[in-house]
Write an enzyme that holds these catalytic residues in place. Structure first.
Site, PDB file in Angstrom:
ATOM      1  N   GLY A  51       0.816  -1.218   0.000  1.00 56.64           N
ATOM      2  CA  GLY A  51       0.000   0.000   0.000  1.00 56.64           C
ATOM      3  C   GLY A  51       0.845   1.262   0.000  1.00 56.64           C
ATOM      4  O   GLY A  51       0.499   2.264  -0.641  1.00 56.64           O
ATOM      5  N   THR A  52       1.962   1.222   0.711  1.00 50.15           N
ATOM      6  CA  THR A  52       2.826   2.406   0.777  1.00 50.15           C
ATOM      7  C   THR A  52       3.331   2.763  -0.616  1.00 50.15           C
ATOM      8  O   THR A  52       3.296   3.934  -1.026  1.00 50.15           O
ATOM      9  CB  THR A  52       4.010   2.133   1.727  1.00 50.15           C
ATOM     10  OG1 THR A  52       3.487   1.850   3.027  1.00 50.15           O
ATOM     11  CG2 THR A  52       4.955   3.323   1.796  1.00 50.15           C
TER      12      THR A  52
ATOM     13  N   ASN B 237      -7.287   4.426   9.011  1.00 50.56           N
ATOM     14  CA  ASN B 237      -6.704   3.237   9.617  1.00 50.56           C
ATOM     15  C   ASN B 237      -6.725   3.266  11.136  1.00 50.56           C
ATOM     16  O   ASN B 237      -6.656   2.239  11.782  1.00 50.56           O
ATOM     17  CB  ASN B 237      -5.259   3.056   9.147  1.00 50.56           C
ATOM     18  CG  ASN B 237      -4.466   4.340   9.201  1.00 50.56           C
ATOM     19  OD1 ASN B 237      -4.837   5.346   8.583  1.00 50.56           O
ATOM     20  ND2 ASN B 237      -3.382   4.334   9.940  1.00 50.56           N
TER      21      ASN B 237
ATOM     22  N   HIS C 273      -2.159  -7.240   2.555  1.00 55.41           N
ATOM     23  CA  HIS C 273      -2.129  -7.835   3.907  1.00 55.41           C
ATOM     24  C   HIS C 273      -3.201  -7.286   4.835  1.00 55.41           C
ATOM     25  O   HIS C 273      -3.300  -7.694   5.990  1.00 55.41           O
ATOM     26  CB  HIS C 273      -0.734  -7.715   4.528  1.00 55.41           C
ATOM     27  CG  HIS C 273      -0.340  -6.361   5.012  1.00 55.41           C
ATOM     28  ND1 HIS C 273      -0.242  -6.046   6.348  1.00 55.41           N
ATOM     29  CD2 HIS C 273      -0.011  -5.235   4.349  1.00 55.41           C
ATOM     30  CE1 HIS C 273       0.153  -4.790   6.482  1.00 55.41           C
ATOM     31  NE2 HIS C 273       0.299  -4.277   5.279  1.00 55.41           N
TER      32      HIS C 273
ATOM     33  N   CYS D  12       2.267   2.523  12.750  1.00 59.68           N
ATOM     34  CA  CYS D  12       3.410   3.401  12.495  1.00 59.68           C
ATOM     35  C   CYS D  12       3.594   4.384  13.646  1.00 59.68           C
ATOM     36  O   CYS D  12       4.703   4.759  13.980  1.00 59.68           O
ATOM     37  CB  CYS D  12       3.202   4.193  11.214  1.00 59.68           C
ATOM     38  SG  CYS D  12       2.703   3.137   9.878  1.00 59.68           S
TER      39      CYS D  12
HETATM   40  N1  PLP Z   1      -2.636   3.238   3.867  1.00 63.39           N
HETATM   41  C1  PLP Z   1      -3.331   2.875   4.954  1.00 63.39           C
HETATM   42  C2  PLP Z   1      -4.627   3.552   5.240  1.00 63.39           C
HETATM   43  C3  PLP Z   1      -2.838   1.894   5.806  1.00 63.39           C
HETATM   44  O1  PLP Z   1      -3.518   1.541   6.892  1.00 63.39           O
HETATM   45  C4  PLP Z   1      -1.597   1.283   5.506  1.00 63.39           C
HETATM   46  C5  PLP Z   1      -0.997   0.280   6.412  1.00 63.39           C
HETATM   47  O2  PLP Z   1      -1.093   0.385   7.616  1.00 63.39           O
HETATM   48  C6  PLP Z   1      -0.922   1.685   4.346  1.00 63.39           C
HETATM   49  C7  PLP Z   1      -1.471   2.654   3.552  1.00 63.39           C
HETATM   50  C8  PLP Z   1       0.395   1.063   3.961  1.00 63.39           C
HETATM   51  O3  PLP Z   1       0.198  -0.208   3.418  1.00 63.39           O
HETATM   52  P1  PLP Z   1       1.402  -1.277   3.445  1.00 63.39           P
HETATM   53  O4  PLP Z   1       1.535  -1.735   4.853  1.00 63.39           O
HETATM   54  O5  PLP Z   1       0.944  -2.359   2.517  1.00 63.39           O
HETATM   55  O6  PLP Z   1       2.616  -0.587   2.941  1.00 63.39           O
END
Ligand code: PLP
Length: 391
Positions: free
Chosen positions: A70-71, A142, A194, A322
């Site tokens: 996602g990042t 999140n 994930h 995070c």
């Molecule tokens: N965006 C949101 C809203 C998330 O909750 C997260 C992960 O916690 C991410 C992006 C990042 O995703 P990834 O962990 O797959 O890099």
């Protein structure tokens, strides 16, 4: 039985997703970009997975770019657009750091939210002008679970920043909302495997046709020149499988888990009456995803509480994974105007596709006594200080 209540950080893989990926780890090794038969076989698996991911997002298969999570999808959406067009970037203050940091790195504008975490549409209007090239507003948060009114956001963007593309981070929405409908006004949609029962390090960005985007990763021209690098066939197949199941069972999961979450929240508020349900202080959870119960508990510190919960085999978090571990209160809570002392007592309990009534029972058994114990402990030095005779 331990209670895992940190599904928003990462949820267990679905057995079917593990099964689907195994042959691509064990039996097949060809690079899907190759020309021979095994390579074509791998490419076919990727193509089929792409069809499924596209369907889950209401996109065309050619609009899907597979990413390493996602990042990366968020970074590609925000910085890939900026690399191509420059201009001003705008994001809400409660975006995940994967959006906020890229926006900040390009000196973008940050738009505030209200006490429930909903974007302030007047502030959005102030931030919008014809120079704005991208607006990023997440579908579901999140940390506290607030669902944004993306349709309304899109109306404002089209009116005041007509050249801007709209990005939505649907990472936390995928398990809980009809993302095809909810993300329809967006040009760019990020997801992560994930969070829905797929593997870590796998994600995707839907890029609606015609959306300006420069690649962030240059290489062998994969993903139609939008993301270089050999495709992770096993991860892609598992992502597609997890998404298919998520969408197929979503209505039932939302109903089932929503009941569990409500019982958890109601039970904790009854046992700890001064706790505050952060994004639903009046008890109205209609704007929250079904899996998140976020509380702020006065007079305790999250880190100490999490330590006691872990001893009772309840695994939760203080906020986003995070932000936890940091000494600063969560930026999301700060943006929502939660007082600093209260934000230090934040607790996120997040349920997922496989959460059970036993998880809730255990949390209700372990959390209230842990809070009471911490409060007793916190009072002690004050009593000692009050009774100590001055030197
Ligand atoms: N965006 C949101 C809203 C998330 O909750 C997260 C992960 O916690 C991410 C992006 C990042 O995703 P990834 O962990 O797959 O890099």
């Amino acid at each position: 039985m331990p209670a895992y209540l940190d599904h928003a950080a990462s949820t267990p893989m679905r057995p079917e997703a593990i099964e689907a990926m195994l042959p691509w780890l064990r039996d097949h090794h060809a690079n899907p970009s190759g020309a021979h038969r095994p390579a074509r076989q791998a490419r076919r698996a990727v193509d089929e997975a792409r069809d499924d991911v596209a369907e889950a997002l209401g996109a065309d298969p050619g609009e899907i770019v597979f990413t390493g999570g996602g990042t990366e999808a968020d970074n590609l959406a925000v910085l890939g657009g900026h690399d191509r067009r420059g201009g001003m970037l705008v994001a809400s203050a409660i975006e995940h750091p994967a959006v906020l940091e890229p926006v900040r790195s390009r000196a973008g504008r940050i738009v505030g939210v209200d006490a429930q975490g909903l974007i302030d549409l007047d502030a959005l209007d102030t931030a919008l002008d014809p120079e704005v090239t991208l607006v990023s507003v997440m579908l579901a948060n999140n940390e506290v679970g607030t669902v944004q009114p993306l349709d309304e956001v899109a109306d404002h963007v089209r009116r005041l920043a007509p050249a801007a593309t709209l990005h939505t981070d649907a990472v936390q929405a995928m398990g809980w909302l009809d993302v095809v409908a909810a993300s329809a006004p967006a040009d760019l949609v990020s997801i992560s495997a994930h969070k829905v029962g797929g593997p870590k390090g796998m994600g995707a960005l839907a890029v609606r046709r015609g959306t300006p985007l420069a690649p962030r990763q240059l290489g062998g021209g994969q993903e139609r020149d939008r993301r270089g690098g050999t495709l992770d066939v096993a991860g892609i197949v598992a992502l597609a499988t997890a998404l298919r199941l998520t969408v197929e069972h979503r209505t039932a999961t939302v109903a089932r888990v929503g009941v569990l979450r409500d019982r958890l929240a109601t039970g904790l508020l009854a046992a700890v009456p001064d706790a505050i349900e952060t994004a639903a202080p009046d008890g109205d959870r209609s704007r929250l995803t079904a899996g998140i119960c976020h509380l702020c508990i006065p007079g305790i510190e999250s880190e100490a509480l999490l330590f006691l919960l872990e001893q009772g085999e309840v695994y939760a978090s203080a906020g986003s994974s995070c932000a936890s571990g940091a000494m600063e209160p969560s930026p999301v809570l700060a943006a929502m105007g939660v007082r600093r002392e209260l934000a230090f007592g934040s607790l996120r309990l997040s349920l997922g596709w496989c959460s059970t009534a036993d998880d809730v029972d255990r949390a209700l058994e372990v959390i209230p006594p842990a809070v009471a114990r911490l409060r007793r402990f916190a009072r002690r030095p004050a009593v000692a200080a009050a009774t100590a005779s001055p030197a």
